[in-house]
Design a protein around this motif. Structure first.
Motif, PDB file in Angstrom:
ATOM      1  N   ASN A 124       0.816  -1.216   0.000  1.00 33.72           N
ATOM      2  CA  ASN A 124       0.000   0.000   0.000  1.00 33.72           C
ATOM      3  C   ASN A 124       0.852   1.269   0.000  1.00 33.72           C
ATOM      4  N   THR A 125       0.519   2.202  -0.884  1.00 34.87           N
ATOM      5  CA  THR A 125       1.317   3.413  -1.061  1.00 34.87           C
ATOM      6  C   THR A 125       0.476   4.678  -0.926  1.00 34.87           C
ATOM      7  N   VAL A 126       1.162   5.780  -0.608  1.00 36.37           N
ATOM      8  CA  VAL A 126       0.590   7.124  -0.487  1.00 36.37           C
ATOM      9  C   VAL A 126      -0.439   7.152   0.650  1.00 36.37           C
ATOM     10  N   GLY A 127       0.075   7.297   1.872  1.00 38.65           N
ATOM     11  CA  GLY A 127      -0.780   7.248   3.066  1.00 38.65           C
ATOM     12  C   GLY A 127      -1.548   8.530   3.286  1.00 38.65           C
ATOM     13  N   GLU A 128      -2.822   8.392   3.573  1.00 43.64           N
ATOM     14  CA  GLU A 128      -3.675   9.561   3.778  1.00 43.64           C
ATOM     15  C   GLU A 128      -4.244   9.624   5.200  1.00 43.64           C
ATOM     16  N   ASN A 129      -5.438   9.074   5.426  1.00 45.84           N
ATOM     17  CA  ASN A 129      -6.113   9.246   6.713  1.00 45.84           C
ATOM     18  C   ASN A 129      -6.111   7.977   7.554  1.00 45.84           C
ATOM     19  N   LEU A 130      -6.214   8.170   8.878  1.00 45.33           N
ATOM     20  CA  LEU A 130      -6.322   7.065   9.829  1.00 45.33           C
ATOM     21  C   LEU A 130      -7.618   7.178  10.617  1.00 45.33           C
ATOM     22  N   PHE A 131      -8.102   6.017  11.083  1.00 46.65           N
ATOM     23  CA  PHE A 131      -9.223   6.002  12.030  1.00 46.65           C
ATOM     24  C   PHE A 131      -8.985   4.846  13.004  1.00 46.65           C
ATOM     25  N   PHE A 132      -8.931   5.163  14.297  1.00 46.79           N
ATOM     26  CA  PHE A 132      -8.725   4.161  15.341  1.00 46.79           C
ATOM     27  C   PHE A 132     -10.066   3.765  15.951  1.00 46.79           C
ATOM     28  N   THR A 133     -10.294   2.456  16.098  1.00 45.45           N
ATOM     29  CA  THR A 133     -11.520   1.963  16.722  1.00 45.45           C
ATOM     30  C   THR A 133     -11.206   1.439  18.127  1.00 45.45           C
ATOM     31  N   ASN A 134     -12.263   1.246  18.912  1.00 45.79           N
ATOM     32  CA  ASN A 134     -12.061   0.876  20.321  1.00 45.79           C
ATOM     33  C   ASN A 134     -11.765  -0.600  20.521  1.00 45.79           C
ATOM     34  N   ASP A 135     -11.688  -1.384  19.443  1.00 45.41           N
ATOM     35  CA  ASP A 135     -11.443  -2.818  19.563  1.00 45.41           C
ATOM     36  C   ASP A 135     -10.018  -3.209  19.177  1.00 45.41           C
ATOM     37  N   GLY A 136      -9.105  -2.220  19.142  1.00 46.52           N
ATOM     38  CA  GLY A 136      -7.708  -2.535  18.879  1.00 46.52           C
ATOM     39  C   GLY A 136      -7.314  -2.569  17.421  1.00 46.52           C
ATOM     40  N   ARG A 137      -8.137  -1.983  16.547  1.00 42.60           N
ATOM     41  CA  ARG A 137      -7.777  -1.891  15.138  1.00 42.60           C
ATOM     42  C   ARG A 137      -7.594  -0.424  14.742  1.00 42.60           C
ATOM     43  N   TYR A 138      -6.881  -0.207  13.666  1.00 37.72           N
ATOM     44  CA  TYR A 138      -6.979   1.096  13.008  1.00 37.72           C
ATOM     45  C   TYR A 138      -6.956   0.886  11.507  1.00 37.72           C
ATOM     46  N   PHE A 139      -7.582   1.829  10.826  1.00 40.75           N
ATOM     47  CA  PHE A 139      -7.801   1.746   9.386  1.00 40.75           C
ATOM     48  C   PHE A 139      -7.094   2.926   8.714  1.00 40.75           C
ATOM     49  N   MET A 140      -6.512   2.665   7.560  1.00 40.65           N
ATOM     50  CA  MET A 140      -5.749   3.697   6.864  1.00 40.65           C
ATOM     51  C   MET A 140      -6.067   3.683   5.379  1.00 40.65           C
ATOM     52  N   THR A 141      -6.330   4.855   4.834  1.00 40.10           N
ATOM     53  CA  THR A 141      -6.578   4.946   3.399  1.00 40.10           C
ATOM     54  C   THR A 141      -5.263   5.163   2.659  1.00 40.10           C
ATOM     55  N   PHE A 142      -5.126   4.474   1.540  1.00 40.79           N
ATOM     56  CA  PHE A 142      -3.952   4.595   0.685  1.00 40.79           C
ATOM     57  C   PHE A 142      -4.423   5.042  -0.693  1.00 40.79           C
ATOM     58  N   MET A 143      -4.196   6.300  -0.999  1.00 42.31           N
ATOM     59  CA  MET A 143      -4.712   6.862  -2.239  1.00 42.31           C
ATOM     60  C   MET A 143      -4.056   6.232  -3.457  1.00 42.31           C
TER      61      MET A 143
END
Length: 407
Positions: A124-143
């Motif tokens: 995955n390349t070109v990192g944009e936004n993150l979102f952390f959830t309360n269950d120990g995961r985080y999500f990241m968009t790769f443009m």
């Protein structure tokens, strides 16, 4: 008697000196007005992160007290805290695309940058936004996804060890009705188990553009729906940020369109656990506005939206959705983008507006504006381009998130 007077005088001088020192270095105060900024170097030096004083009421307004270089061409882009606000991360358009940032406090309680740890993002390349959830995961968009002309992906990470768990891909070539392409913005409603990402623009800013938002199941990662967020299928509006309102707010999805210059809204449908169609709720061109970018909600529940052209921040009331009532318009500088809220030394409630978008001509002032919320008066400006030879890319508080809700 004279000796006693001298002792009293000496004690008084000591108290005054101590109070002056505390006034300059009070830990609580300094943490409130110091901010982290991602920055791009303009003189060939490495890009990085800095700690900057943004209270215009103090003598060292605009002073950078700590810097951490990440590398030439890294282009750090967005700063985030994890779910408990204990750890800090920055995404990046180049370099390793994602870094965890180690910070410390000095003897006065002021933030100090220590080092950065690159995180493996796989293909995955070109990192944009993150979102952390309360269950120990985080999500990241790769443009940029894996680098194709119509690529894009979402990375799912283990927040405890930063390991990539899964890469979510849904190419438009496989299904033109349900896809992920050039994802930038991301928002999650954990209670409803929903995640939404935008389709913005190819990282080279020329190969392709998007005009949709895509809704996914937060747990199965399956696509539920792809929405047109544009006037027509051929209108490449480039939705850049999305916000799934949650908690105390009416349950709507909001999206900003970078090239459309507008704000769009979609109501939540409890029967289908999706959102209905997006409709335009604010048209920037009617007020001479374009390049709609970020959405923030402050502690009072008002929505702040930045318009990079010509550099404005509009404040909206959220209490009567789907109608957005415009309350105030603030003047920043060209490239108005990210925001941070705080109080000055005298107690004035202000917003710091970072004015730069990817060094795009006429959208790259390279300044940070400090604007009083009650009056809209610009209390001060830091010109990082002229003073430090750098452009600010994003901004975040050194004492935790500097807004009530961002995305």
């Amino acid at each position: 008697m004279k000796l006693k007077f001298k002792k009293v005088l000496l004690f008084a001088i000591l108290v005054i000196y101590t109070n002056c020192q505390n006034d300059n270095h009070n830990p609580d105060y300094s943490r409130d007005s110091l901010f982290y900024i991602d920055y791009r170097s303009l003189n060939g030096s490495p890009d990085g992160i800095a700690v900057i004083e943004l209270d215009p009421e103090v003598p060292n307004f605009g002073h950078i007290s700590s810097k951490l270089e990440l590398g030439i061409g890294v282009l750090p882009h967005h700063i985030y805290y994890d779910y408990k606000a204990n750890r800090m991360f920055t995404t990046a358009l180049g370099g390793s695309y994602l870094y965890e940032i180690k910070t410390e406090r000095d003897q006065y309680g002021q933030a100090k940058l220590v080092h950065a740890t690159p995180i493996d993002t796989g293909e995955n390349t070109v990192g944009e936004n993150l979102f952390f959830t309360n269950d120990g995961r985080y999500f990241m968009t790769f443009m940029g996804g894996a680098g194709g002309p119509k690529d894009g992906s979402i990375g799912v990470f283990n927040a405890n060890n930063n390991q990539l768990i899964k890469t979510i891909k849904a190419p438009i070539q496989a299904d033109p009705n349900q896809f992920i392409m050039y994802p930038h913005g991301i928002s999650i409603n954990e209670e409803k188990g929903l995640m939404m990402v935008t389709s913005t623009i190819h990282p080279d800013l020329t190969t392709g553009m998007g005009n949709t938002c895509t809704l996914l199941d937060l747990n199965t990662y399956e696509i539920k729906k792809t929405y047109q967020v544009a006037d027509s299928p051929t209108d490449m509006s480039a939705p850049v940020e999305v916000l799934l309102l949650r908690g105390k707010f009416p349950q709507y999805a909001l999206a900003t369109t970078m090239l459309g210059g507008d704000i769009w809204i979609a109501p939540y449908n409890a029967a289908t656990n999706t959102y209905d169609a997006f409709t335009k709720v604010f048209e920037g061109s009617t007020m001479g506005l374009g390049w709609t970018l970020e959405m923030y909600i402050d502690d009072s529940g008002k929505l702040y939206v930045s318009f990079a052209d010509p550099g404005k921040v509009l404040v909206f009331d959220l209490s009567n959705l789907p109608q957005l009532k415009l309350l105030k318009t603030f003047t920043a500088d060209k490239g108005a983008h990210h925001m941070a809220f705080f109080k000055t030394r005298s107690g004035k409630e202000v917003v710091a507006v970072q004015n730069n978008l990817l060094n795009i001509p006429d959208l790259n002032s390279g300044t940070i504006s400090i604007i009083e919320l009650s009056t809209g008066k610009k209390l001060g400006t830091v010109d990082l381009r002229a003073r430090y030879g750098m452009l600010p890319e994003s901004i975040e508080g050194t004492n935790g998130p500097s807004s009530y809700m961002h995305h």
